[in-house]
Design a protein around this motif. Structure first.
Motif, PDB file in Angstrom:
ATOM      1  N   VAL A 249      50.894  39.354  36.591  1.00 16.23           N
ATOM      2  CA  VAL A 249      49.506  39.724  36.310  1.00 16.23           C
ATOM      3  C   VAL A 249      48.733  38.454  35.988  1.00 16.23           C
ATOM      4  O   VAL A 249      49.257  37.533  35.354  1.00 16.23           O
ATOM      5  N   SER A 250      47.485  38.371  36.473  1.00 14.85           N
ATOM      6  CA  SER A 250      46.668  37.174  36.225  1.00 14.85           C
ATOM      7  C   SER A 250      45.264  37.584  35.808  1.00 14.85           C
ATOM      8  O   SER A 250      44.753  38.623  36.220  1.00 14.85           O
ATOM      9  N   ALA A 251      44.639  36.750  34.971  1.00 15.99           N
ATOM     10  CA  ALA A 251      43.289  37.016  34.449  1.00 15.99           C
ATOM     11  C   ALA A 251      42.400  35.823  34.747  1.00 15.99           C
ATOM     12  O   ALA A 251      42.835  34.681  34.614  1.00 15.99           O
ATOM     13  N   SER A 252      41.152  36.102  35.129  1.00 19.03           N
ATOM     14  CA  SER A 252      40.306  35.016  35.625  1.00 19.03           C
ATOM     15  C   SER A 252      38.861  35.096  35.144  1.00 19.03           C
ATOM     16  O   SER A 252      38.386  36.145  34.693  1.00 19.03           O
ATOM     17  N   ASP A 253      38.171  33.962  35.309  1.00 18.77           N
ATOM     18  CA  ASP A 253      36.737  33.903  35.036  1.00 18.77           C
ATOM     19  C   ASP A 253      35.917  34.588  36.134  1.00 18.77           C
ATOM     20  O   ASP A 253      34.689  34.625  36.053  1.00 18.77           O
ATOM     21  N   ASP A 254      36.580  35.112  37.177  1.00 15.86           N
ATOM     22  CA  ASP A 254      35.850  35.915  38.176  1.00 15.86           C
ATOM     23  C   ASP A 254      35.705  37.368  37.705  1.00 15.86           C
ATOM     24  O   ASP A 254      35.315  38.247  38.465  1.00 15.86           O
ATOM     25  N   LYS A 255      36.064  37.596  36.396  1.00 12.58           N
ATOM     26  CA  LYS A 255      35.931  38.902  35.720  1.00 12.58           C
ATOM     27  C   LYS A 255      36.932  39.950  36.224  1.00 12.58           C
ATOM     28  O   LYS A 255      36.720  41.150  36.031  1.00 12.58           O
ATOM     29  N   THR A 256      38.002  39.501  36.882  1.00 13.94           N
ATOM     30  CA  THR A 256      39.022  40.442  37.353  1.00 13.94           C
ATOM     31  C   THR A 256      40.383  40.143  36.729  1.00 13.94           C
ATOM     32  O   THR A 256      40.655  39.014  36.306  1.00 13.94           O
ATOM     33  N   VAL A 257      41.201  41.194  36.696  1.00 20.51           N
ATOM     34  CA  VAL A 257      42.632  41.068  36.386  1.00 20.51           C
ATOM     35  C   VAL A 257      43.347  41.493  37.658  1.00 20.51           C
ATOM     36  O   VAL A 257      43.055  42.571  38.207  1.00 20.51           O
ATOM     37  N   LYS A 258      44.257  40.659  38.161  1.00 21.81           N
ATOM     38  CA  LYS A 258      44.952  40.996  39.409  1.00 21.81           C
ATOM     39  C   LYS A 258      46.441  41.200  39.153  1.00 21.81           C
ATOM     40  O   LYS A 258      47.056  40.471  38.383  1.00 21.81           O
ATOM     41  N   LEU A 259      46.986  42.200  39.844  1.00 25.27           N
ATOM     42  CA  LEU A 259      48.407  42.520  39.763  1.00 25.27           C
ATOM     43  C   LEU A 259      49.043  42.142  41.088  1.00 25.27           C
ATOM     44  O   LEU A 259      48.554  42.542  42.160  1.00 25.27           O
ATOM     45  N   TRP A 260      50.129  41.342  41.028  1.00 28.68           N
ATOM     46  CA  TRP A 260      50.781  40.816  42.237  1.00 28.68           C
ATOM     47  C   TRP A 260      52.230  41.278  42.319  1.00 28.68           C
ATOM     48  O   TRP A 260      52.901  41.390  41.295  1.00 28.68           O
ATOM     49  N   ASP A 261      52.693  41.501  43.551  1.00 29.62           N
ATOM     50  CA  ASP A 261      54.106  41.776  43.793  1.00 29.62           C
ATOM     51  C   ASP A 261      54.786  40.442  44.078  1.00 29.62           C
ATOM     52  O   ASP A 261      54.391  39.736  45.011  1.00 29.62           O
ATOM     53  N   LYS A 262      55.791  40.076  43.270  1.00 30.01           N
ATOM     54  CA  LYS A 262      56.406  38.752  43.402  1.00 30.01           C
ATOM     55  C   LYS A 262      57.121  38.579  44.746  1.00 30.01           C
ATOM     56  O   LYS A 262      57.037  37.513  45.371  1.00 30.01           O
ATOM     57  N   SER A 263      57.827  39.611  45.210  1.00 22.81           N
ATOM     58  CA  SER A 263      58.607  39.453  46.442  1.00 22.81           C
ATOM     59  C   SER A 263      57.724  39.397  47.693  1.00 22.81           C
ATOM     60  O   SER A 263      57.926  38.567  48.571  1.00 22.81           O
ATOM     61  N   SER A 264      56.692  40.267  47.768  1.00 19.99           N
ATOM     62  CA  SER A 264      55.815  40.262  48.957  1.00 19.99           C
ATOM     63  C   SER A 264      54.675  39.251  48.835  1.00 19.99           C
ATOM     64  O   SER A 264      54.024  38.917  49.821  1.00 19.99           O
ATOM     65  N   ARG A 265      54.432  38.783  47.597  1.00 24.26           N
ATOM     66  CA  ARG A 265      53.357  37.823  47.289  1.00 24.26           C
ATOM     67  C   ARG A 265      51.962  38.391  47.597  1.00 24.26           C
ATOM     68  O   ARG A 265      51.017  37.648  47.844  1.00 24.26           O
ATOM     69  N   GLU A 266      51.867  39.723  47.590  1.00 26.51           N
ATOM     70  CA  GLU A 266      50.598  40.405  47.866  1.00 26.51           C
ATOM     71  C   GLU A 266      49.937  40.842  46.562  1.00 26.51           C
ATOM     72  O   GLU A 266      50.624  41.150  45.587  1.00 26.51           O
ATOM     73  N   CYS A 267      48.611  40.896  46.589  1.00 24.56           N
ATOM     74  CA  CYS A 267      47.872  41.453  45.441  1.00 24.56           C
ATOM     75  C   CYS A 267      47.927  42.978  45.545  1.00 24.56           C
ATOM     76  O   CYS A 267      47.445  43.555  46.516  1.00 24.56           O
ATOM     77  N   VAL A 268      48.531  43.613  44.559  1.00 23.33           N
ATOM     78  CA  VAL A 268      48.716  45.067  44.560  1.00 23.33           C
ATOM     79  C   VAL A 268      47.432  45.773  44.147  1.00 23.33           C
ATOM     80  O   VAL A 268      47.069  46.812  44.702  1.00 23.33           O
ATOM     81  N   HIS A 269      46.732  45.204  43.155  1.00 21.95           N
ATOM     82  CA  HIS A 269      45.510  45.840  42.658  1.00 21.95           C
ATOM     83  C   HIS A 269      44.646  44.835  41.905  1.00 21.95           C
ATOM     84  O   HIS A 269      45.168  43.895  41.297  1.00 21.95           O
ATOM     85  N   SER A 270      43.334  45.029  41.954  1.00 23.32           N
ATOM     86  CA  SER A 270      42.386  44.254  41.148  1.00 23.32           C
ATOM     87  C   SER A 270      41.683  45.189  40.165  1.00 23.32           C
ATOM     88  O   SER A 270      41.138  46.216  40.576  1.00 23.32           O
ATOM     89  N   TYR A 271      41.716  44.833  38.881  1.00 30.07           N
ATOM     90  CA  TYR A 271      41.007  45.596  37.851  1.00 30.07           C
ATOM     91  C   TYR A 271      39.686  44.868  37.592  1.00 30.07           C
ATOM     92  O   TYR A 271      39.695  43.712  37.160  1.00 30.07           O
ATOM     93  N   CYS A 272      38.583  45.546  37.874  1.00 31.59           N
ATOM     94  CA  CYS A 272      37.275  44.867  37.838  1.00 31.59           C
ATOM     95  C   CYS A 272      36.354  45.379  36.736  1.00 31.59           C
ATOM     96  O   CYS A 272      35.155  45.139  36.771  1.00 31.59           O
ATOM     97  N   GLU A 273      36.915  46.088  35.744  1.00 33.89           N
ATOM     98  CA  GLU A 273      36.066  46.761  34.752  1.00 33.89           C
ATOM     99  C   GLU A 273      35.545  45.857  33.637  1.00 33.89           C
ATOM    100  O   GLU A 273      34.773  46.309  32.815  1.00 33.89           O
ATOM    101  N   HIS A 274      35.992  44.597  33.563  1.00 35.84           N
ATOM    102  CA  HIS A 274      35.543  43.732  32.459  1.00 35.84           C
ATOM    103  C   HIS A 274      34.104  43.258  32.683  1.00 35.84           C
ATOM    104  O   HIS A 274      33.714  42.936  33.799  1.00 35.84           O
ATOM    105  N   GLY A 275      33.358  43.212  31.571  1.00 37.09           N
ATOM    106  CA  GLY A 275      31.961  42.802  31.634  1.00 37.09           C
ATOM    107  C   GLY A 275      31.777  41.297  31.520  1.00 37.09           C
ATOM    108  O   GLY A 275      30.657  40.800  31.549  1.00 37.09           O
TER     109      GLY A 275
END
Length: 369
Positions: free
Chosen positions: A123-149
């Motif tokens: 899981v990663s958190a950024s100044d782009d106001k998103t939290v992203k969830l990644w699958d380590k084996s496929s290296r794909e972003c599984v979901h982006s949480y965009c609810e932060h203000g």
């Protein structure tokens, strides 16, 4: 900020180790699961892996093209993940000292990246106001949480691996389910940015550190504020529970590291760890956290406006009771601060009294022929 790393011994009278090697401020530090290695990230764009002994030897990784904000070992200690102002998340092999792969989808600085307890997700958190969830084996972003203000400053997995908590510059803490991606809990209790958080090993409590100089302990099962702690004289920048949950440590802009005893969970923690903790797999339950929306004005705890578990109907709290509870929590906050000030004044008075007695003894000694 002084580019030094300190390793403190918990035993009294034990010497601390002071490690030098980084060329600029150190932004993050993490022990490997075994405790035999220590990783640190810095504004000098490197990550160093240290052997925490008297020699303090380290290996430097030319990790990123900008400040390294976060470093975290996987639960097996075989790899670690870093996050940087170069907008990337990178994964490294610990013992081979080798770069493995990058995760690139954030469009602003990445402040934090963590492995899930089973090592399958990042899981990663950024100044782009998103939290992203990644699958380590496929290296794909599984979901982006965009609810932060606002910017997301910190993120971590629940010990069960079934949900994540994120801290934001918008003064809030949000807890999401990693399978359904639903917002489970929302707390707005601080009056300034939340800089860090840590789950208790039982998964029942969450502690937060804020620029309003306080730490707050939340009861996740009840969905309520338990304690507000006043100790730091400026922004509280970081906080972490010990592996057993017996202690937690906090750091602040006042150049202090404080170690606290977690007396709130001494009796049933052993039982909780044995009985209530769900297995660390994505197939397990969400740790049975109730759904909570805890808005409230900045700096004050509010009563729970909606607490919902699966078997129950949503509970509504009357407005008069809500405002009364708000007022009580606000008064308790003031009381805590008052006690803190009184303690300081009492200490000063004791010191002055001691000084007076010493002076009196000196005068008496001089007076006697």
């Amino acid at each position: 900020m002084d580019s030094c790393l300190m390793v403190w011994h918990m035993k009294p009278q034990s010497r601390a180790y002071r490690f030098t090697g980084h060329k600029d401020a150190i932004t993050c530090v993490n022990f490997s699961p075994s405790g035999h290695l220590l990783a640190s990230g810095s504004r000098d764009k490197t990550v160093r892996i240290w052997v925490p002994n008297v020699k303090g030897e380290s290996t430097a990784f030319r990790a990123h093209t900008a400040t390294v904000r976060s470093v975290h070992f996987c639960s097996d200690g075989q790899s670690f993940v870093t996050a940087s102002d170069d907008k990337t998340v990178k994964v490294w092999a610990t013992h081979r000292q080798k770069f493995l792969f990058s995760l690139r989808q954030h469009i602003n600085w990445v402040r934090c990246a963590k492995f899930s307890p089973d090592g399958r997700l990042i899981v990663s958190a950024s100044d782009d106001k998103t939290v992203k969830l990644w699958d380590k084996s496929s290296r794909e972003c599984v979901h982006s949480y965009c609810e932060h203000g606002g910017f997301v400053t910190y993120v971590d997995f629940h010990p069960s691996g079934t949900c994540i908590a994120a801290a934001g510059m918008d003064n809030t803490v949000k807890v999401w389910d990693v399978r359904t991606h639903r917002l489970l809990q929302h707390y707005h209790l601080h009056s300034a940015a939340v800089n860090g958080l840590s789950f208790h090993p039982s998964g029942n409590y969450l502690i937060t550190a804020s620029s309003d100089s306080t730490l707050k302990i939340l009861d996740l099962m009840e969905g309520r504020l338990l304690y507000t702690l006043h100790g730091h004289q400026g922004p509280a920048t970081t906080v972490a529970f010990s592996r057993t949950g017996e202690y937690f440590a906090s750091g602040g802009s006042d150049e202090q590291v404080m170690v606290w005893k977690s007396n709130f969970d001494t009796i049933d923690h052993g039982e909780v760890m044995k009985v209530s903790r769900p297995p660390a797999t994505l197939a397990s339950s969400t740790g049975n956290l109730p759904e909570v929306d805890f808005p409230g004005p900045p700096g004050r705890g509010r009563s729970v406006e909606s607490v919902q578990s699966q078997p129950q109907e949503p509970v509504s709290v009357p407005q008069t009771l809500t405002s009364t509870l708000e007022h009580i929590v606000g008064q308790l906050d003031v009381l805590t601060q008052t006690v803190s000030i009184l303690e300081q004044r009492l200490t000063l008075t004791e010191d002055k009294l001691k000084q007076c007695l010493e002076n009196q003894q000196l005068i008496m000694q001089r007076a006697t022929p």
